[in-house]
Write a protein that holds these residues in place. Structure first.
Motif, short mmCIF file in Angstrom:
data_model
loop_
_atom_site.label_atom_id
_atom_site.label_comp_id
_atom_site.label_asym_id
_atom_site.label_seq_id
_atom_site.Cartn_x
_atom_site.Cartn_y
_atom_site.Cartn_z
N TYR A 110 0.84 -1.20 0.00
CA TYR A 110 0.00 0.00 0.00
C TYR A 110 0.87 1.25 0.00
O TYR A 110 0.61 2.21 -0.74
CB TYR A 110 -0.92 -0.02 1.22
N HIS A 166 -1.82 4.76 -7.65
CA HIS A 166 -3.25 4.73 -7.33
C HIS A 166 -4.06 5.14 -8.56
O HIS A 166 -3.67 6.06 -9.29
CB HIS A 166 -3.53 5.68 -6.17
N ASN A 210 -11.20 6.80 3.75
CA ASN A 210 -10.51 6.76 2.46
C ASN A 210 -9.58 5.54 2.37
O ASN A 210 -9.48 4.91 1.32
CB ASN A 210 -9.71 8.04 2.25
N ASP A 216 -9.67 2.39 -0.18
CA ASP A 216 -8.49 1.95 -0.94
C ASP A 216 -8.26 0.45 -0.77
O ASP A 216 -7.90 -0.25 -1.73
CB ASP A 216 -7.25 2.71 -0.47
N THR A 260 -10.75 -1.16 -3.12
CA THR A 260 -10.54 -0.87 -4.55
C THR A 260 -9.27 -1.52 -5.09
O THR A 260 -9.28 -2.15 -6.15
CB THR A 260 -10.48 0.66 -4.77
N LEU A 261 -8.16 -1.36 -4.36
CA LEU A 261 -6.87 -1.86 -4.85
C LEU A 261 -6.74 -3.37 -4.73
O LEU A 261 -5.87 -3.97 -5.37
CB LEU A 261 -5.73 -1.18 -4.07
#
Length: 675
Positions: free
Chosen positions: A30, A39, A109, A113, A116-117
């Motif tokens: 990350y 990102h 947030n 992430d 999503t990632l």
């Protein structure tokens, strides 16, 4: 800036431990995505924000570990509901404290992430994260913004519990007043011993054996199990450290006989075993004394300094100090004591002047100046009118703060001279000497609270104090002084409510006034609740304007929880605030001015604010706003005895005897007994 992977996770193991390898891989991936702008949103963010988000990922991993999960992929709807409940209370779920709106938004947030990632591949089919959430925790950016409003305003920190505030200040006062001389003397001795050229002469025959025997005998006679005994055995590592010899040496025959005799007593603690062990050790010491009657020389630096050392007793005493430097073997060391002494001085000075950390760390060693009316402390505080150097401020300074400045000045005098600086908080450490960063100060406060026990809350673990919370310490102490200060001998000896009042008067900021009023209202509900439950008899020593409500509340015989809520509502509706004085609380509220003896007749109108006037126990006696409580009993007990002697003294003036008699009568009413 370097990110250090040193975090100890919720399972008690380092983030780099093999059991945490999946979480470590996730956090590193990350951070790599953020630092290399991989990102999907393509936004470039500051390195400090990258680190902050990485810490948030580690906190989320900790949360998963506490749930018993081996990866975030195992996170399900039941776990999500628990996390959502925390969000609705303005918490992240990773700590028990309410956090700021900005912190909540950052957490949301990061959660997005991690979904999503992990769940959505890039155009080339690659997934950036090895672990994450299989579903979105919050559906949209609007959802995240709405949920973030549950947090508190930026800059608003939680109140430190009163018991934690008083324990920290009491511990700091003890260190500065009672232990500072001994700790600094041990520090000087340690430096001198380390600078001496080692003696190359060999020990005299039997000297080391006699020294080991003396150490064992001393532990045996004192039954000091913490020093060298571990359960039913002798801890050879500790014994070797104290005597300055290798652990392997203690297994040799000439030492093992002594150790075995002591361990027999540890396993079967009988009088016969004790006498046998004592005789064995004394015999070994006598053998050496016959060869050489001189005192055996010390075999290590700690012994030369005079360790183990115990000084004056106290509730937060660091004794015994058994080593010079911190180590896994010793319980307490001179190095730790010096660090805690620095923290004590820092705590008292910063709490007194009520400034932020970055302002406080700029104070100079010549900050104490003498004026006609006593010592003042001089420092700079940042103001809009002078943002470069700040505005120079001088405030009357109590003796405890003067002493703290003197201790800090001496602690790092050599380091300041070497580095040509006058910064008061310039400090020596293992890497040299410097002004400390915010994170280091936080860590020192945390360790100070744990080592002294000041941060311990019964049934709740430890509540660490952070630098920005200390500027409200003395406001909290002013409101609650008579509720808590009596528990600590150091506060009774070295602090008094009068100079704490001065501290609050000079140091209170405009944005602290509402919080101070809230603390007074909270105390009001607490004291009234206690008075209500004092007994089934007649309510006494209560303001006449509050008494009718309490009488009605008692008659209704409500459950305790509902009664507490009713009291809190009454305090809020009437604007009740308790102002502590040495002889009782002044219970001010919307209509208090109508009955206040301290106001002139023309000022006695509803809604009038309480004035900062000179008051005395005699003048306040009979005022409808005076609330007496058992926490003020020491004042009346000590005063009654003294005034009774004055009243019985025929050589005292008539006026003085009259005042003394009036106080004795007043004390009798307060204590419900005759003197």
């Amino acid at each position: 800036m370097i990110f250090r992977w040193r975090r100890v996770m919720a399972n008690g193991k380092s983030i780099r431990h093999n059991d945490n390898r999946k979480y470590w891989e996730l956090a590193r991936r990350y951070q790599t995505v953020l630092r290399n702008e991989l990102h999907p949103n393509g936004r470039k963010i500051a390195l400090s924000t990258v680190f902050q988000k990485t810490y948030t990922v580690l906190a989320i991993c900790d949360y998963a570990i506490r749930l018993g999960l081996s990866s975030l992929e195992e996170f399900n709807s039941r776990h999500y509901e628990g996390l959502l409940a925390e969000f609705n209370e303005g918490r992240t779920g990773f700590t028990q404290n309410t956090v700021t709106r900005g912190r909540l938004q950052t957490t949301f947030n990061v959660l997005d992430d991690l979904h999503t990632l992990f769940a959505r591949p890039l155009e080339d089919g690659r997934f950036l994260l090895n672990d994450g959430f299989r579903f979105a925790c919050l559906l949209s950016a609007d959802d995240r913004r709405a949920m973030a409003r549950k947090g508190k305003d930026t800059g608003q920190t939680d109140d430190v519990p009163e018991e934690v505030v008083f324990a920290h200040v009491a511990a700091a006062v003890e260190y500065v007043q009672l232990y500072s001389e001994d700790i600094m003397q041990l520090k000087r001795r340690g430096l001198e011993a380390q600078q001496k050229v080692p003696d190359s002469k060999r020990a005299r025959p039997g000297e080391i054996i006699a020294y080991v025997a003396r150490t064992l005998l001393d532990a045996l006679l004192r039954s000091d199990r913490r020093r060298i005994f571990s359960g039913n055995t002798v801890n050879k590592r500790k014994l070797g450290s104290i005597c300055g010899i290798e652990v392997q040496t203690l297994y040799k025959e000439r030492y093992s006989g002594m150790i075995s005799s002591v361990e027999r007593w540890l396993n079967v603690p009988s009088a016969a075993a004790f006498s046998s062990a004592q005789a064995y050790l004394v015999a070994e010491i006598d053998k050496f004394n016959k060869l050489d009657a001189r005192t055996p020389k010390q075999r290590n630096t700690a012994a030369c300094v005079g360790l183990p050392f115990s000084g004056e007793d106290g509730e937060f005493a660091p004794w015994p100090l058994t080593a010079l430097g911190s180590s896994g073997v010793s319980g307490s060391s001179v190095e730790e004591a010096v660090t805690d002494l620095w923290t004590s001085c820092y705590l008292l000075i910063l709490a007194y002047i009520a400034v932020r950390l970055e302002e406080g760390l700029t104070i100079k060693v010549d900050c104490i100046v003498e004026r006609i009316d006593g010592p003042y402390i001089r420092y700079r505080t940042s103001k809009a009118a002078n943002t470069e150097g700040g505005s120079l401020v001088e405030r009357p300074c109590p003796d405890i703060v003067v002493r703290a400045v003197q201790v800090l000045t001496e602690l790092s005098a050599e380091a300041r001279k070497k580095h040509n600086t006058k910064d008061l908080f310039f400090v020596e450490h293992r890497h040299g000497a410097s002004n400390l960063e915010d994170s280091t100060v936080r860590q020192r406060l945390k360790l100070f609270g744990r080592r002294t026990g000041a941060s311990s809350i019964e049934g709740e673990g430890h509540r660490a104090v952070v630098p920005n919370e200390m500027r409200r310490f003395f406001a909290t102490m002013w409101v609650n002084y008579y509720e808590y200060a009596g528990k600590y001998e150091s506060l009774r000896r070295f602090l008094n409510h009068a100079w704490i009042t001065t501290t609050v008067r000079y140091g209170l900021r405009r944005d602290d006034v509402p919080r101070l009023s809230q603390a007074q209202a909270k105390l009001s509900a607490k004291v009234l609740y206690r008075k209500l439950l004092d007994g089934a008899g007649e309510l006494s020593n209560l303001p006449g304007s509050i008494l009718p409500f309490l009488d009605k509340l008692r008659v209704r015989a409500l459950p305790l929880e509902e009664m507490s809520r009713e009291l809190a509502d009454f305090v809020e509706d009437q604007g009740v605030e308790l102002f502590p004085m040495a002889w009782g609380y002044c219970a001010w509220h919307h209509s208090a001015a109508l009955y206040a003896k301290c106001l002139e007749f023309e000022l006695r109108k509803a809604g009038t604010d309480r004035i900062d006037a000179e008051r005395s126990c005699i003048n306040c006696d009979g005022c409808q706003n005076l609330l007496r409580d058992h926490v003020f009993d020491p004042f009346y007990e000590a005063g009654a005895e003294r005034h009774a002697r004055i009243a019985a003294n025929p050589r005292a003036s008539r006026a003085l005897r009259a005042v003394a008699n009036r106080f004795v009568e007043m004390a009798g009413r307060a204590l419900s007994k005759v003197f």
